[in-house]
Design an enzyme around this catalytic site. Structure first.
Site, PDB file in Angstrom:
ATOM      1  N   HIS A 222      -4.047 -57.968  15.899  1.00 44.97           N
ATOM      2  CA  HIS A 222      -3.136 -58.964  16.467  1.00 44.97           C
ATOM      3  C   HIS A 222      -3.918 -60.012  17.237  1.00 44.97           C
ATOM      4  O   HIS A 222      -5.053 -59.797  17.661  1.00 44.97           O
ATOM      5  CB  HIS A 222      -2.105 -58.305  17.386  1.00 44.97           C
ATOM      6  CG  HIS A 222      -2.659 -57.849  18.711  1.00 44.97           C
ATOM      7  ND1 HIS A 222      -2.613 -58.625  19.849  1.00 44.97           N
ATOM      8  CD2 HIS A 222      -3.280 -56.700  19.080  1.00 44.97           C
ATOM      9  CE1 HIS A 222      -3.175 -57.978  20.855  1.00 44.97           C
ATOM     10  NE2 HIS A 222      -3.596 -56.798  20.421  1.00 44.97           N
ATOM     11  N   CYS A 223      -3.299 -61.176  17.392  1.00 47.45           N
ATOM     12  CA  CYS A 223      -3.846 -62.230  18.251  1.00 47.45           C
ATOM     13  C   CYS A 223      -2.915 -62.374  19.446  1.00 47.45           C
ATOM     14  O   CYS A 223      -2.271 -61.417  19.866  1.00 47.45           O
ATOM     15  CB  CYS A 223      -4.001 -63.534  17.474  1.00 47.45           C
ATOM     16  SG  CYS A 223      -2.458 -64.188  16.823  1.00 47.45           S
ATOM     17  N   VAL A 224      -2.799 -63.561  19.985  1.00 42.57           N
ATOM     18  CA  VAL A 224      -1.988 -63.757  21.185  1.00 42.57           C
ATOM     19  C   VAL A 224      -0.495 -63.626  20.897  1.00 42.57           C
ATOM     20  O   VAL A 224       0.272 -63.128  21.713  1.00 42.57           O
ATOM     21  CB  VAL A 224      -2.277 -65.142  21.798  1.00 42.57           C
ATOM     22  CG1 VAL A 224      -1.389 -65.402  23.004  1.00 42.57           C
ATOM     23  CG2 VAL A 224      -3.726 -65.239  22.198  1.00 42.57           C
TER      24      VAL A 224
ATOM     25  N   ARG B  40       0.810 -62.935  17.318  1.00 42.64           N
ATOM     26  CA  ARG B  40       1.166 -62.458  15.982  1.00 42.64           C
ATOM     27  C   ARG B  40       0.510 -61.132  15.632  1.00 42.64           C
ATOM     28  O   ARG B  40      -0.628 -60.875  15.995  1.00 42.64           O
ATOM     29  CB  ARG B  40       0.743 -63.490  14.916  1.00 42.64           C
ATOM     30  CG  ARG B  40       1.127 -64.891  15.245  1.00 42.64           C
ATOM     31  CD  ARG B  40       0.585 -65.862  14.230  1.00 42.64           C
ATOM     32  NE  ARG B  40       0.677 -67.222  14.735  1.00 42.64           N
ATOM     33  CZ  ARG B  40       0.600 -68.303  13.987  1.00 42.64           C
ATOM     34  NH1 ARG B  40       0.413 -68.186  12.712  1.00 42.64           N
ATOM     35  NH2 ARG B  40       0.700 -69.492  14.530  1.00 42.64           N
TER      36      ARG B  40
ATOM     37  N   VAL C 141      -8.228 -66.985  15.610  1.00 37.35           N
ATOM     38  CA  VAL C 141      -8.350 -65.564  15.957  1.00 37.35           C
ATOM     39  C   VAL C 141      -9.326 -64.874  15.015  1.00 37.35           C
ATOM     40  O   VAL C 141      -9.969 -63.879  15.363  1.00 37.35           O
ATOM     41  CB  VAL C 141      -6.971 -64.880  15.919  1.00 37.35           C
ATOM     42  CG1 VAL C 141      -6.411 -64.857  14.507  1.00 37.35           C
ATOM     43  CG2 VAL C 141      -7.054 -63.463  16.474  1.00 37.35           C
TER      44      VAL C 141
END
Length: 640
Positions: A26-28, A30, A567
């Protein structure tokens, strides 16, 4: 409101279950999935899950937009699919043959490029110093520097072994053991004639005749042998009892793979590599002008499709066999500089100030060897400059093929700083002089063509409209705020960086463009740092450091997302100056980043500033919708 666990279960179910997931992270905002079968994804149903803000495919990656709670949802998703997802890929959607080859070669060579680039450029400078007579090829200094530069190429099978093992998902250390055997002194001495052995036999079997082959600087033998290792090692482990697999699975794998490599795979890979090199050597020797014309002229199209990766093994094989590369580096050198020349030509002729600035900046980038800004942002957009660049590089490529223009080592970005790679180690200056001439002509010819034949210029806004969007935006914002005076109040968000304002709807990422995350604005950065747009608390700062979430003192939740899909860089080119929980003041530096390096990776550095709790307010209004903006200038007005 569903719990995070319920949301996670629904997502995993509707993407095809645990068995359809190869990898998840995951990123910030998603969840990001690599899936085996895209057709199993129920996209519309996922968008309706409570807690999901949106979902989309981005290339081969499936993204589920969660928002600020993505970390909590990921914690529930991870145990459902297993750490890193399932490794079973037998049902994965099949790639085309060419696509798979390109992906494999790119995936193997990309991680080792820093070593190849650094060593290759050093070898180029050593050759340049010899040409200038700054030191002798018989000196101790030369011996040491040459060893540093040549060591990477001589022991290339070791580097490729690790990279190929990671790409094929097999044991890296067994792969290194194979490479170690290929370059073991017993076999190396035989290839050098130190021993009089012409071939080796194994187990007294007369038909198993292992030929003497020089595997130094080789490419295909180790890649093919590691591919074989993947299947042999996996097969052995599938039936080997767990109590003894640690000892005997590696033993049997080596006893099978290494002899087969020495007997069949190594010689086969060597012959294939030598054959390809000889084909291109023959073409450039007997049809040099035609080969140079096609390679240099079509190089932009080759780069666009990613097929230039397929020439990397040939380039290395040529250097191993002949001591030079006359295929890839010389033609890319000419092509890249022609793209720069075309961009400079556009800057000279256009009447559009913004296009002129873009032409100059992207042209400088292309001179260094980073052509994407010039090629995609200027030349292809205007069409004719792109054709002029291809014509110019084709003509110069024909001359280069006729002359026998060569690169004697690899040098990273193929541009002005790769000049030393064209210096002949023998000290002859002819090839270096041709490189300097090619440098000048590749830039000048497209400029001349553009100045003579021109292109369809992009009109400025003042030429097409009597009222600019900036004034319109200001008027609308002022009108809206004034009409609400007495009923509500506003809070300001200030610009976190200097650059050019980009309307959110023009951002290439649909999640931001469609305001799924909330309203805001984007900025194309002109410098390399982000500062806090409001006083508040750092609430989110991922390990990738490509984004930061701030809770302002007035309750506004602001996400600053640097670049599109950055990301994937996993923190590369980013440096956080704060940590989660820190209190910050307006204007305090938060993150430093290298926008040029990000763009060199093929990613857009446009930065989104989003008010993620937009629903808590009457409206979020950009003060301006275009033009330049500087740090701490008013950017957004939040109507409470």
């Amino acid at each position: 409101m569903a719990t995070h666990k319920e949301t996670a279960k629904e997502i995993v179910l509707k993407i095809g279950g645990r068995e359809n997931v190869d990898q998840v992270w995951h990123c910030v905002t998603r969840l990001r999935f690599n899936l085996q079968d895209k057709n199993k994804v129920k996209l519309d149903e996922i968008k309706q899950i409570d807690g999901v803000m949106g979902a989309q495919f981005s290339g081969d990656q499936f993204q589920v937009i969660i928002g600020n709670k993505v970390a909590e949802v990921f914690e529930e998703v991870e145990p459902l699919v297993g750490v890193g997802g399932s490794s079973n890929s037998k049902n994965r959607e099949k790639q085309g043959g060419i696509s798979r080859i390109l992906d494999t070669i790119s995936g193997i060579f990309t991680p080792i490029l820093p070593a190849l680039v650094g060593a290759g450029l050093l070898k180029g400078f050593v050759a340049l110093f010899i040409t200038f007579g700054w030191f002798s090829s018989k000196s101790d200094t030369y011996a040491v520097l040459n060893a540093i530069g040549d060591g990477v190429f001589y022991f290339l099978p070791f580097f490729l072994a690790v990279s190929a093992a990671r790409k094929f998902k097999t044991n890296e250390y067994l792969a290194l053991a194979i490479a170690g055997t290929l370059l073991y002194p017993t076999f190396v001495d035989a290839t050098r004639g130190i021993t009089d052995i012409s071939n080796f036999t194994l187990f007294g079997l007369s038909f198993v005749s292992i030929p003497v082959v020089n595997y130094a600087s080789s490419v295909l033998p180790i890649i093919l042998s590691v591919l074989l290792l993947k299947y042999v090692y996996k097969f052995i482990r599938s039936w080997m009892p767990s109590s003894i697999t640690v000892m005997f699975s590696p033993l049997l794998a080596l006893l099978i793979v290494v002899p087969l490599t020495l007997w069949l795979i190594g010689p086969l890979g060597t012959n294939i590599g030598n054959g390809l090199s000889q084909v291109f050597a023959w073409l450039f020797e007997h049809a040099g002008p035609v080969a140079g014309l096609l390679m240099a002229g079509l190089m932009p199209l080759i780069v666009m499709t990613g097929m230039h990766y397929t020439f990397a093994p040939i380039s290395i094989q040529n250097m191993s066999l002949y001591g030079f590369d006359n295929v890839l580096a010389p033609t890319m050198f000419i092509s890249n500089l022609a793209q720069a020349g075309a961009a400079f030509g556009v800057a000279l002729r256009t009447k559009n100030k913004e296009l002129r600035q873009l032409g100059i900046s992207s042209g400088i980038s292309a001179v260094i060897g980073i052509t994407e800004p010039a090629m995609y942002g200027v030349n292809m957009k205007l069409k004719r400059p792109f054709y002029y660049a291809m014509i110019s590089s084709g003509l110069l490529g024909a001359f280069a093929g006729w002359y026998g223009f060569k690169a004697f080592t690899m040098g990273g970005l193929v541009g002005i700083f790769s000049i030393p790679t064209f210096a002949d180690p023998s000290g002859e200056a002819g090839n270096l002089i041709v490189a300097l001439v090619m440098l000048a002509l590749a830039i000048i010819l497209p400029i001349i063509l553009i100045l003579i034949f021109g292109f369809e210029d992009i009109a400025t806004e003042d030429q097409t409209s009597g009222v600019g969007k900036v004034e319109k935006g200001l008027a609308e914002a002022a009108s809206t705020i004034t009409s609400m005076e007495g009923e509500s109040k506003t809070a300001d968000v200030f610009s976190p960086l200097t650059g050019k304002i980009v309307p959110l709807k023009d951002v290439s990422d649909a999640t931001f463009a469609q305001e799924i995350m909330g309203k805001g604005i984007a900025i194309q950065p002109a410098d390399n740092r982000v500062v806090s747009p409001v006083p508040g608390i750092i609430m989110v700062l991922p390990d990738s450091q490509h984004a930061v979430g701030i809770k302002g003192d007035d309750g506004q939740e602001i996400l600053i997302h640097i670049g599109i899909d950055t990301v994937s860089l996993r923190g590369k080119h980013f440096k956080a100056l704060v940590k989660e929980g820190d209190r910050v003041i307006s204007g305090q530096p938060l993150i430093e980043f290298d926008r040029d390096a990000i763009q060199a990776e093929g990613l857009d550095s446009v930065t989104m500033i989003i008010v993620t709790n937009t629903a808590d307010y009457l409206d979020v209004l950009p003060v301006n919708e275009k033009g330049q903006i500087f740090e701490e200038e008013q950017l957004l007005s939040i109507v409470k």
